[in-house]
Enzyme design. Structure first.
Site, short mmCIF file in Angstrom:
data_model
loop_
_atom_site.label_atom_id
_atom_site.label_comp_id
_atom_site.label_asym_id
_atom_site.label_seq_id
_atom_site.Cartn_x
_atom_site.Cartn_y
_atom_site.Cartn_z
N ARG A 112 19.84 -116.32 8.65
CA ARG A 112 20.64 -117.34 9.37
C ARG A 112 20.92 -118.57 8.50
O ARG A 112 21.18 -119.66 9.01
CB ARG A 112 19.96 -117.78 10.67
N LYS A 134 33.53 -123.82 2.77
CA LYS A 134 34.18 -122.66 3.39
C LYS A 134 33.72 -121.43 2.62
O LYS A 134 33.90 -121.36 1.39
CB LYS A 134 35.70 -122.77 3.30
N GLU A 176 46.48 -125.91 -7.48
CA GLU A 176 45.66 -126.63 -6.50
C GLU A 176 45.50 -128.09 -6.92
O GLU A 176 45.38 -128.99 -6.09
CB GLU A 176 44.29 -125.96 -6.32
N LYS A 218 38.94 -134.09 -2.29
CA LYS A 218 38.43 -133.04 -1.39
C LYS A 218 37.16 -133.51 -0.69
O LYS A 218 36.99 -133.29 0.52
CB LYS A 218 38.18 -131.74 -2.17
N GLU A 228 37.55 -128.71 9.89
CA GLU A 228 39.01 -128.59 9.98
C GLU A 228 39.53 -128.73 11.41
O GLU A 228 40.28 -127.89 11.91
CB GLU A 228 39.48 -127.27 9.35
N ARG A 232 41.66 -132.01 7.45
CA ARG A 232 41.33 -131.03 6.41
C ARG A 232 42.45 -130.01 6.23
O ARG A 232 42.64 -129.46 5.16
CB ARG A 232 40.00 -130.33 6.71
N ASN A 236 45.88 -127.41 3.10
CA ASN A 236 46.59 -126.13 3.11
C ASN A 236 48.05 -126.27 2.74
O ASN A 236 48.84 -125.35 2.98
CB ASN A 236 46.46 -125.47 4.49
N HIS A 239 50.03 -123.34 1.54
CA HIS A 239 49.23 -122.13 1.76
C HIS A 239 49.80 -121.18 2.81
O HIS A 239 49.58 -119.98 2.73
CB HIS A 239 47.79 -122.50 2.11
N HIS A 243 50.20 -117.66 1.54
CA HIS A 243 49.49 -116.47 2.05
C HIS A 243 50.47 -115.35 2.37
O HIS A 243 50.19 -114.18 2.13
CB HIS A 243 48.67 -116.83 3.29
N HIS A 256 46.57 -116.30 -6.19
CA HIS A 256 46.53 -117.28 -5.10
C HIS A 256 47.19 -118.60 -5.52
O HIS A 256 48.07 -119.12 -4.82
CB HIS A 256 45.07 -117.51 -4.68
#
Ligand code: NAD
Ligand code: GLY
Length: 351
Positions: A112, A134, A176, A218, A228, A232, A236, A239, A243, A256
């Site tokens: 956990r 993330k 980025e 960041k 998010e 946040r 993106n 993105h 994507h 990417h």
């Protein structure tokens, strides 16, 4: 050496940036499992292991986005279990974003949640994926569909590791970097334009300043909105378009960062069509990305397919597409109010 702090209360952690910061690794005497891949390990694992007790466990995965799967996470979990690791175990990720996301995810779910340290080895992972917690894996139904928020305990961005990074991967990381400037820091955009030759030469001093500026942005955004719920999502920028490009082209065909570069130009183009950004600024963004060896034109994808892929994006809320756009360049906003016509025009103009 430069050090920043990601301020998250009890879960705060430092990011050390500079050539040689690998020596600042602090395992706190815990037993660790080092996770890497079969490209990075032959280049850099020995240097890392020289700092760790003899016999430190390792888990070397096959390279590539195609391996960012639940099965690969299972291989790491198997290695932790086989090594008899308990709650006090420590996972060290040595690699780019794929290894960081995978190792972080395994650390998030083993017992956990056990501690992990990020040692990013690509530019993209230094300025983005190693910071912010993330973690996750891809699923056939979508990229990063399975994951967890789990913050690292330490991030070591050792610029020496970048010396072996292939040019195309280095350029992908620059996308980025440009993203941080485009979304909220025009002074940084000026700086990137002025420093392009030094950045292309991977000058360590200039790189250190650049990585620090990105990580500072960041860290500030993550500290304000870890899960998010709001700002946040500005990270993106490019993105949602990106994507769709990655998925339509098949993962790995367009990197990417390359997809993000094209996606940012598309976001800027749409912002222009909405009257929010000048054409001069769209061209400015495109010129900088091109100077950094990034693609800015979209591969041919039928607009209907493009839209369907965008609709699958995680940022779709109540069935409405939410996009990060520029109002103007240097100031990103999140909007769910995009009329279909300008979006169609952007998709048609992008190829
Ligand atoms: P990557 O991890 O696949 O690395 C790119 C390539 O460079 C790989 O072939 C790798 O083996 C190789 N490589 C890495 N370091 C090297 C080095 N020092 N020398 C030589 N080769 C080296 O890709 P990436 O661009 O680092 O990361 C992309 C991944 O990151 C995607 O899966 C993306 O979803 C994820 N990501 C996550 C976040 C986040 O917040 N968690 C943010 C952005 C991207
Ligand atoms: N790369 C986007 C984020 O970390 O939120």
């Amino acid at each position: 050496m430069r050090t920043l702090q990601v301020e998250l209360g009890a879960r705060s952690y430092p990011i050390d940036i500079g050539p040689g910061v690998l020596s600042r690794l602090d395992t706190q005497g815990q037993r660790c499992l080092v996770v890497s891949n079969d490209t990075v390990a032959p280049l850099h694992l020995k240097t890392l292991l020289a700092q760790l007790p003899e016999g430190t466990a390792t888990c070397i995965l096959p390279d590539g986005e195609a391996h960012k799967t639940l099965d690969s996470a299972g291989v790491i979990l198997d290695a932790l279990a086989a090594g008899g690791f308990h709650r006090d175990g420590l996972v060290i990720a040595l690699g780019g974003g794929v290894i960081g996301d995978l190792a972080g995810f395994a650390a998030a779910v083993y017992h956990r949640g056990i501690a992990f340290i990020q040692i990013p080895t690509t530019l993209l992972s230094m300025v983005d994926s190693s910071v912010g917690g993330k973690t996750g894996v891809n699923h056939p139904a979508g990229k990063n569909l399975i994951g967890a928020f789990h913050q690292p305990r330490q991030v070591l961005a050792d610029l020496q590791l970048l010396d072996t990074l292939p040019s195309r991967e280095y350029a992908a990381g620059m996308a980025e970097v440009v993203k941080y400037a485009a979304l909220g820091d025009l002074a940084f955009l000026d700086w990137l334009e002025a420093q392009t030759p030094a950045l292309q030469a991977r000058d360590h001093a200039v790189l250190a300043e650049m990585v620090e500026r990105c990580c500072a942005t960041k860290a500030r955004i993550v500290a304000a909105d870890e899960r998010e719920q709001g700002q946040r999502a500005l990270l993106n920028l490019g993105h949602t378009f990106g994507h769709a490009i990655e998925t339509a082209s098949g993962y790995g065909t367009v990197l990417h960062g390359e997809a993000v570069a094209i996606g940012m130009v598309m976001a800027a183009d749409l912002s222009y069509r909405l009257g929010w950004t000048s054409l001069t600024d769209v061209e400015r963004l495109r010129d900088l990305l091109q100077a950094l060896d990034l693609p800015t034109r979209c591969p041919p994808i039928p607009p209907e397919q493009f839209l369907a892929l965008m609709q699958r994006d995680k940022k779709v809320l109540n069935n409405r597409l939410r996009l990060v756009l520029l109002k103007p360049l240097g100031q990103a906003i999140i909007t769910a109010d995009v009329p279909p016509e300008p979006l169609q025009e952007t998709l048609l103009a992008a190829t």
